[in-house]
Design a protein around this motif. Sequence first.
Motif, PDB file in Angstrom:
ATOM      1  N   CYS A   1      55.205  -4.160  56.305  1.00  8.13           N
ATOM      2  CA  CYS A   1      54.136  -4.214  57.309  1.00  8.13           C
ATOM      3  C   CYS A   1      53.116  -3.106  57.062  1.00  8.13           C
ATOM      4  O   CYS A   1      51.903  -3.337  57.176  1.00  8.13           O
ATOM      5  CB  CYS A   1      54.745  -4.072  58.703  1.00  8.13           C
ATOM      6  SG  CYS A   1      53.530  -3.858  60.018  1.00  8.13           S
TER       7      CYS A   1
ATOM      8  N   GLN B   1      50.916  -4.132  54.064  1.00  3.07           N
ATOM      9  CA  GLN B   1      49.972  -5.182  54.445  1.00  3.07           C
ATOM     10  C   GLN B   1      48.905  -4.645  55.387  1.00  3.07           C
ATOM     11  O   GLN B   1      47.721  -5.017  55.278  1.00  3.07           O
ATOM     12  CB  GLN B   1      50.721  -6.349  55.094  1.00  3.07           C
ATOM     13  CG  GLN B   1      51.612  -7.115  54.134  1.00  3.07           C
ATOM     14  CD  GLN B   1      52.360  -8.244  54.823  1.00  3.07           C
ATOM     15  OE1 GLN B   1      52.697  -8.145  55.992  1.00  3.07           O
ATOM     16  NE2 GLN B   1      52.611  -9.311  54.090  1.00  3.07           N
ATOM     17  N   SER B   2      49.302  -3.789  56.319  1.00  2.00           N
ATOM     18  CA  SER B   2      48.338  -3.235  57.274  1.00  2.00           C
ATOM     19  C   SER B   2      47.283  -2.394  56.569  1.00  2.00           C
ATOM     20  O   SER B   2      46.102  -2.411  56.948  1.00  2.00           O
ATOM     21  CB  SER B   2      49.074  -2.386  58.316  1.00  2.00           C
ATOM     22  OG  SER B   2      49.991  -3.158  59.033  1.00  2.00           O
TER      23      SER B   2
ATOM     24  N   THR C   1      43.206  -2.970  56.727  1.00  2.00           N
ATOM     25  CA  THR C   1      42.177  -1.992  57.093  1.00  2.00           C
ATOM     26  C   THR C   1      41.066  -1.931  56.039  1.00  2.00           C
ATOM     27  O   THR C   1      39.882  -1.816  56.382  1.00  2.00           O
ATOM     28  CB  THR C   1      42.804  -0.596  57.261  1.00  2.00           C
ATOM     29  OG1 THR C   1      43.416  -0.195  56.026  1.00  2.00           O
ATOM     30  CG2 THR C   1      43.834  -0.595  58.363  1.00  2.00           C
TER      31      THR C   1
ATOM     32  N   LEU D   1      46.358   1.744  61.013  1.00  2.00           N
ATOM     33  CA  LEU D   1      47.677   1.606  60.405  1.00  2.00           C
ATOM     34  C   LEU D   1      48.776   1.890  61.423  1.00  2.00           C
ATOM     35  O   LEU D   1      49.738   1.113  61.554  1.00  2.00           O
ATOM     36  CB  LEU D   1      47.801   2.554  59.212  1.00  2.00           C
ATOM     37  CG  LEU D   1      48.978   2.351  58.264  1.00  2.00           C
ATOM     38  CD1 LEU D   1      48.894   0.994  57.591  1.00  2.00           C
ATOM     39  CD2 LEU D   1      48.994   3.458  57.208  1.00  2.00           C
TER      40      LEU D   1
ATOM     41  N   LEU E   1      48.918  -0.997  64.069  1.00  2.00           N
ATOM     42  CA  LEU E   1      49.525  -2.231  63.581  1.00  2.00           C
ATOM     43  C   LEU E   1      51.035  -2.081  63.400  1.00  2.00           C
ATOM     44  O   LEU E   1      51.805  -2.988  63.734  1.00  2.00           O
ATOM     45  CB  LEU E   1      48.875  -2.642  62.257  1.00  2.00           C
ATOM     46  CG  LEU E   1      47.430  -3.154  62.362  1.00  2.00           C
ATOM     47  CD1 LEU E   1      46.819  -3.325  60.977  1.00  2.00           C
ATOM     48  CD2 LEU E   1      47.377  -4.469  63.125  1.00  2.00           C
TER      49      LEU E   1
END
Length: 320
Positions: A42, A45-46, A50, A76, A79
Motif C-alpha cells: 500500500c 502504491q500510495s 502522489t 502517504l 492513505l
Amino acid sequence: MDAEARCHQRYLYSSGLFCMPCGSRPSKTVRAAVRCFAVILCAIQSFFITLWLEKQSIYDVPMVPNPGWGFRLIALVSLIAAFCFILWLARMITDKGVANGFAVLIVLDMAVKFALSVFHISKESVGGVLLVALLIPVVWLAFHMTVWQRKVPVRIKGGDASLVLRLSWFARQPLSWVFSLLLLPATIASFVPEGAIQTVAGLLLRGSLLYYLLIPVLVMATAFLYKRMVFSSDFSGDLIKKYEGQTVEGSAEPEMKEMLDTMVNKIVWYICLICTVFAVLPDSIMALFKVQYAVAGLFGGAAIFVIVGLLYDISERIGA
C-alpha cells in the motif's frame, strides 16, 4: 468414529475439493507477515499515486498547488492510515462471523455502483426496460453457478459421506485472471511511452479481433489451471481409500480417480462456456444499446459472481 475420521468425513461432505486438512489455518506469524506485506505494498502504491496527482490539473489549474515532499508525506500517511482502518474493519467483520470482511467491503462498493447503474438504466426509454429485463436472467445464471453442486455418494469406514463438487469453486477466479492478463500490456504501456509494448497494447484494445479471440483461450487456460490448484483426484481417492471407502458404484481406485477427473473436467468445460459468455456480453450490450461500459459491465465480468456469491454466503450463515 474417531476424531480424525470425523474430520475427514466433514472434508468429504463439505469441502471435497480443497486439499487442506480439516481445521488447518495459517499461523499467526504467517497472517501477520501477510498484513505487513499488504501495508508495504500500500505504501509503494500510495507513493506513485502522489506522484500521479502532482501531474494532474483541472482546466489548467494544478490539482496539487504545492507539490513536493511535504504533500507526498501527508498524502502517504493519510492513505496508509485509511488502508489500516480498512484492514481493521474487515477483521472485525470477519471475527463477528458475518462473512469474509474484505469480501463484504468489496461487495458494498460494487453494490452501490450496481444500484446507481440500474437507476441510470431505468431512466432510459424502451432500451432501459429491455436492459433491466436482461439483467434478471444474468443474475439468475450467476446464482445458478453459485449454488449448483454435485454430490458423489461415498461409503467410508464409520458411515456414509458425499464428495461435493461445486461450480462456484472453479468459477470465481478465471474471469478476474483473464481481464487482468488482457489489461497487463496496457498497464505496462502507460509507463513505457515507446517500444513494442505499445504495439501489443494496441492489438489488445477492447473491441479488437485479437482481444475477442484470446478471451476463450485464456478462459480455458485459467479455468483448468485453477482446477489443478484446488482439486486433486489423487488426494480425494487416497482419502477415500484410507478409510476403506468406495463410491456407491463400487469403482476401483484407478477407475474412481479417473471418474472424479472426468466429472470435474465436465464442470470446468461448462464453466469455460459460461465465463466466455459473461466476458463478451458487456461489449455486446454496449454495441446493441449504445450505453457506457459502467452500465454494460453489470452484465458480465467477475463482479456479478462476487456480489451474488457473497450475498448467498451471508444468507447461509444467517440461516445456520
